[in-house]
Design a protein around this motif. Structure first.
Motif, PDB file in Angstrom:
ATOM      1  N   ASP A  99       0.894  -1.155   0.000  1.00 51.00           N
ATOM      2  CA  ASP A  99       0.000   0.000   0.000  1.00 51.00           C
ATOM      3  C   ASP A  99       0.942   1.217   0.000  1.00 51.00           C
ATOM      4  N   ASP A 100       1.130   2.048  -0.988  1.00 57.91           N
ATOM      5  CA  ASP A 100       0.422   1.917  -2.270  1.00 57.91           C
ATOM      6  C   ASP A 100       1.213   0.974  -3.217  1.00 57.91           C
ATOM      7  N   LEU A 117      -2.243   3.301  -7.233  1.00 56.86           N
ATOM      8  CA  LEU A 117      -2.763   3.591  -5.893  1.00 56.86           C
ATOM      9  C   LEU A 117      -3.639   2.441  -5.439  1.00 56.86           C
TER      10      LEU A 117
END
Ligand SMILES: [Ca+2]
Ligand SMILES: [Ca+2]
Length: 178
Positions: A99-100, A117
């Protein structure tokens, strides 16, 4: 004059010896980017990292707080470089869960593409490797919200696991290895 050459040759030899020696861990470099991102930022190669340190592995659960012992929460980029000790010849699968976005290269070949993202999400890729040490690079960027990154591998006879400490090396670094 001859003594000077001998001294210089010795110094060069010692310098190379220090740099060539491989020791445990990966070199981690963190950059504060200071603005929102939708994908990997381009970092000027001349730019000094916000934080540079050694990491034993890449195994960071997602957190809304500062990432992995840094003071960085949002809008940053991190990169891990060094060598992977490949135990035996064969086909390996590599996974990044991040993440991301994150990516993984072996020997300058991109094996995992987990860009964009997203919340914690895993992607994988395969590569044939020979036993020995191969260069590895992993990078991740964080826009906003939570951030995390975990890097695993799997092969014949090697059940999927977060890549262990013993599999990572880096060339001895004059700042990080005293
Ligand atoms: Ca964050
Ligand atoms: Ca995020």
């Amino acid at each position: 004059m001859k003594q000077l050459f001998v001294a210089l040759a010795l110094m060069a030899g010692l310098g190379a010896g220090f740099q060539d020696e491989k020791v445990p861990g990966l070199i981690a470099e963190f950059y504060s980017i200071g603005e929102g991102m939708e994908d990997f930022p381009t970092v000027d190669p001349e730019r000094k990292p916000t934080l540079r340190r050694l990491d034993k592995q890449v195994n960071y659960e997602s957190t809304p707080q500062a990432f992995a012992g840094t003071t960085l929460t949002d809008h940053f980029y991190a990169r891990w470089t060094g060598f992977l000790k490949v135990p035996k010849d064969g086909k390996y699968t590599f996974f990044t869960e991040s993440d991301d976005g994150s990516r993984l290269w072996i020997d300058d070949k991109q094996v995992v593409d987990n860009g964009g993202l997203h919340a914690m999400e895993e992607k994988s890729g395969e590569i044939e490797l020979k036993a020995g040490d191969v260069p590895i690079k992993i990078d991740v960027f964080e826009n906003e919200g939570e951030a995390g990154c975990k890097v695993s591998w799997e092969a014949d006879g090697l059940p999927k696991e977060v890549i262990p400490e013993k599999a990572f090396l880096h060339r001895k670094d004059k700042d990080l290895d005293k």
